[in-house]
Motif scaffolding. Structure first.
Motif, mmCIF file in Angstrom:
data_model
loop_
_atom_site.group_PDB
_atom_site.id
_atom_site.type_symbol
_atom_site.label_atom_id
_atom_site.label_comp_id
_atom_site.label_asym_id
_atom_site.label_seq_id
_atom_site.Cartn_x
_atom_site.Cartn_y
_atom_site.Cartn_z
ATOM 1 N N TYR A 404 0.841 -1.206 0.000
ATOM 2 C CA TYR A 404 0.000 0.000 0.000
ATOM 3 C C TYR A 404 0.873 1.252 0.000
ATOM 4 C CZ TYR A 404 1.151 0.343 5.015
ATOM 5 O OH TYR A 404 1.811 0.458 6.205
ATOM 6 N N ARG A 405 0.253 2.382 -0.288
ATOM 7 C CA ARG A 405 0.916 3.679 -0.200
ATOM 8 C C ARG A 405 0.565 4.303 1.144
ATOM 9 N NH1 ARG A 405 -1.086 7.007 -5.197
ATOM 10 N NH2 ARG A 405 0.059 8.646 -4.089
ATOM 11 N N PRO A 406 1.509 4.402 2.045
ATOM 12 C CA PRO A 406 1.206 4.959 3.369
ATOM 13 C C PRO A 406 0.973 6.467 3.284
ATOM 14 C CG PRO A 406 3.561 4.613 3.154
ATOM 15 C CD PRO A 406 2.932 4.031 1.909
ATOM 16 N N LEU A 407 0.267 7.000 4.263
ATOM 17 C CA LEU A 407 0.060 8.440 4.328
ATOM 18 C C LEU A 407 1.296 9.109 4.905
ATOM 19 C CD1 LEU A 407 -3.635 8.733 5.600
ATOM 20 C CD2 LEU A 407 -2.752 8.296 3.300
ATOM 21 N N ASP A 408 1.605 10.301 4.391
ATOM 22 C CA ASP A 408 2.737 11.076 4.875
ATOM 23 C C ASP A 408 2.534 11.390 6.358
ATOM 24 O OD1 ASP A 408 3.813 14.049 5.443
ATOM 25 O OD2 ASP A 408 5.133 13.066 3.999
ATOM 26 N N ALA A 409 3.544 11.106 7.178
ATOM 27 C CA ALA A 409 3.385 11.227 8.629
ATOM 28 C C ALA A 409 3.086 12.652 9.067
ATOM 29 C CB ALA A 409 4.648 10.719 9.324
ATOM 30 N N ALA A 410 3.782 13.645 8.501
ATOM 31 C CA ALA A 410 3.575 15.033 8.913
ATOM 32 C C ALA A 410 2.186 15.523 8.511
ATOM 33 C CB ALA A 410 4.651 15.923 8.304
ATOM 34 N N LYS A 411 1.751 15.164 7.303
ATOM 35 C CA LYS A 411 0.425 15.569 6.838
ATOM 36 C C LYS A 411 -0.665 14.884 7.672
ATOM 37 C CE LYS A 411 1.995 16.145 2.025
ATOM 38 N NZ LYS A 411 1.838 15.647 0.639
ATOM 39 N N LEU A 412 -0.466 13.607 7.939
ATOM 40 C CA LEU A 412 -1.430 12.867 8.738
ATOM 41 C C LEU A 412 -1.559 13.475 10.129
ATOM 42 C CD1 LEU A 412 -3.261 10.409 9.337
ATOM 43 C CD2 LEU A 412 -1.176 9.124 9.884
ATOM 44 N N ASN A 413 -0.432 13.830 10.743
ATOM 45 C CA ASN A 413 -0.458 14.398 12.080
ATOM 46 C C ASN A 413 -1.222 15.713 12.110
ATOM 47 O OD1 ASN A 413 0.701 14.451 14.948
ATOM 48 N ND2 ASN A 413 1.392 16.409 14.143
ATOM 49 N N ALA A 414 -1.028 16.554 11.076
ATOM 50 C CA ALA A 414 -1.700 17.852 11.022
ATOM 51 C C ALA A 414 -3.211 17.689 10.874
ATOM 52 C CB ALA A 414 -1.147 18.680 9.870
ATOM 53 N N ALA A 415 -3.625 16.743 10.033
ATOM 54 C CA ALA A 415 -5.061 16.533 9.812
ATOM 55 C C ALA A 415 -5.703 15.770 10.961
ATOM 56 C CB ALA A 415 -5.281 15.779 8.502
ATOM 57 N N ASN A 416 -4.997 14.782 11.481
ATOM 58 C CA ASN A 416 -5.575 13.907 12.488
ATOM 59 C C ASN A 416 -5.723 14.602 13.835
ATOM 60 O OD1 ASN A 416 -6.599 11.266 13.006
ATOM 61 N ND2 ASN A 416 -4.771 10.832 14.219
ATOM 62 N N GLY A 417 -4.861 15.575 14.102
ATOM 63 C CA GLY A 417 -4.924 16.265 15.385
ATOM 64 C C GLY A 417 -5.820 17.480 15.393
ATOM 65 N N ALA A 418 -6.447 17.798 14.271
ATOM 66 C CA ALA A 418 -7.283 18.995 14.197
ATOM 67 C C ALA A 418 -8.635 18.771 14.860
ATOM 68 C CB ALA A 418 -7.487 19.400 12.740
#
Length: 529
Positions: A404-418
């Motif tokens: 699979y193509r994993p999600l970018d960690a920095a982008k995921l953190n910004a979206a997931n913590g909002a």
């Protein structure tokens, strides 16, 4: 020689408190590490795995060293190495700052290596502790091993309670009080390490089985027993289910609770209380029956946690059920090893612990993280393909049978913590705007689509966590089948019996059980359940 049983018990208890604090705070460090170092889910899982890898290796070989050199020397070695592990945490940020200047392409990988080896060294100390304290307590309390081993291992959830509350109060952007530098939180276990070290230094310890036996090879006789080999496999699965899930619980529940470390604190509190009541339960249904019932309950609990629960209250009800299942598994298995194979001393217990920890470090931690990442990416690609393209890494990875193509960690953190409003749109996008590890051009695109992307990413993250818990429920289901087989086996040979070594004559030959080939009526001094 008389030994201060209570003091040695307390010191042994504190070693597990220190380990639990370090474990709980490390599991809460994923967010800060994503923000500061761009460490993604796979790398975070590898660090968590390192926290068990050294444990698994050292608890087995440490058991052999204990039989050769005694309890106290290994406790003192672990004392020193544990403090070195804490120091490594404080040098991570200065080293990363230097690498960003001199070698920016490899800065994240380099700091990952520092954190990995700090966790590995921490786990070496945990392995040494377990190699010492399990046979020590079994030797100090020979008539009630399972009960006191359960009390001893209440130190682990006690440490996770302390570490979890500390993490909730001071780690991450959602900290209750204030966000402290993560290094201080993760190194807090050193306070307990110093306390137990001061307590242990002046004390005398009993001789191990290996030190008091003229035939050192006798301690390895447990490996000639087929039921013992079955116990090793089952304990590996216990490690996968219990510690593998605990490693990821905080991150898997991020979008379900205001501060997800609370679920780890809550389940630890239940384990802490329940382990004080193992003795009466064991004497009513015997250890194998307790292990069988616990496996079934744990399986159902994980299935419940993996279901689409919406209510916070129901999450804690499901977690309560899961905790009832996992509370007794690990220490009761050690009790079985101590009761059935007393002639093997710390080696038998060390072999079980090694199997459990190696399974967590090399299989459970990375595999659960991969399952969560795969399910999250797959769900986002199916439900919001445009969002997926904005957040996914360009290259696919292959791990544990998943591609699979994993999600970018920095982008995921910004979206997931909002924080999202009632309309599903983010209340603020400041975290994304301030993210230093996201390219400015990518940041503009993500900000322009935040209203639709953030909710889609969070929903997929939640789906991935639930799916990982559901898949993990297969592990205790397999354990239940194994314990049922052992229960049938022991009943076929006259029932489960605890074997005691006769210490009245120092030169007496140590009896070695051969399970099915031995007449249960001829075993030495059995205690029936």
């Amino acid at each position: 020689m008389d030994f201060a049983r209570g003091k040695l018990m307390l010191a042994s208890f504190l070693t597990l408190v220190a380990s639990g604090i370090g474990f709980a705070t490390r599991t809460a460090a994923g967010g800060p590490w994503e923000r500061e170092f761009n460490i993604g889910g796979g790398q975070f899982g590898a660090i968590l795995g390192a926290g068990f890898l050294g444990f698994g290796l050292m608890i087995f070989f440490g058991g052999i060293l204990v039989e050769k050199f005694g309890y106290k020397k290994l406790l003192m070695l672990a004392f020193v190495l544990h403090l070195v592990s804490a120091v490594m945490l404080f040098i991570a940020n200065p080293l990363f700052d230097g690498w960003r200047e001199s070698d920016p392409e490899n800065a994240t990988q380099n700091v990952f290596n520092v954190l990995f080896w700090s966790a590995f060294l921490f786990s070496i100390c945990q392995g040494l502790y377990e190699a010492v304290i399990n046979p020590l307590i079994a030797q100090l309390y020979p008539d009630n091993k399972t009960h006191y081993l359960n009390i001893l291992h209440a130190g682990w959830p006690a440490g996770m309670i302390v570490g979890g509350l500390f993490a909730a109060g001071f780690i991450g952007e959602e900290a209750w009080f204030t966000e402290l530098p993560w290094q201080w939180a993760l190194a807090s276990f050193a306070i307990v390490v110093v306390a137990y070290g001061i307590m242990v230094i002046p004390e005398k310890f009993p001789e191990t089985v290996g030190e008091s036996s003229s035939d050192f090879a006798t301690v390895f006789s447990c490996f000639a027993s087929i039921p013992f080999l079955v116990l090793i496999v089952l304990h590996a699965l216990i490690g996968y289910m219990e510690l593998g899930v605990d490693s990821w619980m905080t991150k898997l529940m991020e979008n379900l609770l205001p501060n997800s470390v609370l679920i780890l604190v809550y389940t630890s509190m239940l384990m802490f209380v329940l382990r004080f009541f193992a003795g009466p339960i064991v004497h009513k249904i015997n250890p194998i029956g307790l292990l069988l019932g616990s496996s079934v309950i744990a399986c159902l609990g994980l299935l419940w946690l993996g279901s689409p629960i919406q209510s916070v209250g129901m999450i804690f009800v499901a977690a309560t059920f899961y905790s009832l299942g996992k509370a007794f598994l690990w220490p009761t298995m050690l009790g079985v090893a101590g009761e059935r194979y007393p002639q093997s001393g710390s080696v038998a217990m060390g072999a079980l612990g090694a199997a459990g920890m190696l399974c967590v470090g090399q299989i459970a931690g990375p595999r659960i993280g991969t399952q969560q990442g795969f399910s999250m990416s797959e769900n986002l690609q199916q439900t919001a393909p445009e969002t997926f393209e904005r957040y996914a890494e360009p290259e696919a990875i292959t791990a544990w049978g998943y591609e699979y193509r994993p999600l970018d960690a920095a982008k995921l953190n910004a979206a997931n913590g909002a924080e999202l409003g009632e309309d599903g749109k983010p209340v603020s996008t400041q975290a994304l705007a301030d993210a230093e590890l996201i390219d400015e051009a990518d940041k503009e695109v993500l900000l322009a689509n935040a209203d639709t992307d953030f909710s889609a990413v969070q929903d997929s993250y939640l789906f991935g966590g639930r799916r990982a818990l559901t898949l993990t429920s297969y592990v205790p289901a397999t354990m239940a089948i194994g314990f049922l087989g052992l229960l049938i086996y022991y009943r076929s040979i006259g029932g489960y019996k605890a074997i005691k070594i006769d210490h009245e004559h120092e030169d007496a030959e140590v009896p070695v059980p051969h399970e099915a080939t031995e007449d249960p009526l001829e075993r030495p001094a059995p205690t029936e359940y």
